[in-house]
Design an enzyme around this catalytic site. Structure first.
Site, PDB file in Angstrom:
ATOM      1  N   ASP A  45     -50.184  63.590  54.283  1.00 54.93           N
ATOM      2  CA  ASP A  45     -49.717  63.075  53.004  1.00 54.93           C
ATOM      3  C   ASP A  45     -50.851  63.187  51.997  1.00 54.93           C
ATOM      4  O   ASP A  45     -52.020  63.026  52.352  1.00 54.93           O
ATOM      5  CB  ASP A  45     -49.279  61.620  53.155  1.00 54.93           C
ATOM      6  CG  ASP A  45     -48.625  61.060  51.902  1.00 54.93           C
ATOM      7  OD1 ASP A  45     -48.233  61.842  51.008  1.00 54.93           O
ATOM      8  OD2 ASP A  45     -48.503  59.829  51.813  1.00 54.93           O
ATOM      9  N   ASP A  47     -51.199  61.377  48.838  1.00 58.23           N
ATOM     10  CA  ASP A  47     -51.610  60.062  48.328  1.00 58.23           C
ATOM     11  C   ASP A  47     -51.876  59.085  49.464  1.00 58.23           C
ATOM     12  O   ASP A  47     -50.989  58.767  50.237  1.00 58.23           O
ATOM     13  CB  ASP A  47     -50.521  59.496  47.403  1.00 58.23           C
ATOM     14  CG  ASP A  47     -50.338  60.334  46.162  1.00 58.23           C
ATOM     15  OD1 ASP A  47     -51.220  60.296  45.299  1.00 58.23           O
ATOM     16  OD2 ASP A  47     -49.318  61.052  46.073  1.00 58.23           O
TER      17      ASP A  47
END
Length: 166
Positions: A45, A47
């Site tokens: 991911d 963020d």
């Protein structure tokens, strides 16, 4: 304000565990031996994994060191960036070829070979309507941000004052 001792203890234990773990990069030979015969892939991911969580999503910047590590990883294993952001946004932030990019929580996927999957465009009008309604509902809250991610809509609250979050 009171301090939750259990929560503090859990965070301290998690930090201690993190410090006692060796970096996977230091153990690649051992890992490769254990996964022999299997196809390993990495799903990362943007963020909060590759970049720190920040108040304003536009301020989440990938370090050159992280970019270099992901690039090296992608040379050895299929590597995907999975994000709630629009796929093109995630791709622009990473600035790396040879990766799989899954934006809008997987509703828009592009492979390094150009293969592509997108959720049906027929959903766009409903998402646009939801975005407008969400913007109307949050317009009075200073710091609230609504983001159109093509196949999803995000409401960001980290810039909202604590007392306004409930």
């Amino acid at each position: 304000a009171s301090i939750d001792g259990d929560a503090v203890g859990e965070r301290a234990a998690a930090a201690a565990d993190e410090q006692s773990l060796r970096s996977a990069l230091e153990c690649m030979d051992e890992i490769e031996e254990q996964i022999s015969g299997f196809q390993l892939a990495f799903f990362l991911d943007y963020d909060g994994t590759l970049t720190p969580i920040v108040e304003n999503p536009s301020e989440a910047k990938l370090s050159e060191e992280a970019r270099s590590v992901v690039r090296a990883l992608s040379y050895r294993f299929p590597t995907a960036i999975v994000s709630g952001r629009a796929r093109a946004t995630a791709q622009g932030l990473m600035q790396l070829d040879g990766l799989y990019y899954a934006g809008s929580h997987g509703f828009d996927i592009l492979g390094p070979d150009g293969s592509n999957y997108k959720m049906a465009e027929s959903f766009r009008p409903s998402l646009e309507e939801a975005k407008v309604k969400l913007e109307e509902q949050l317009a009075h809250i200073a710091g609230a941000l609504v983001e159109d991610n093509n196949f999803s809509v995000s409401a960001h609250y980290r810039m909202v004052a604590e007392e306004e979050r409930e």
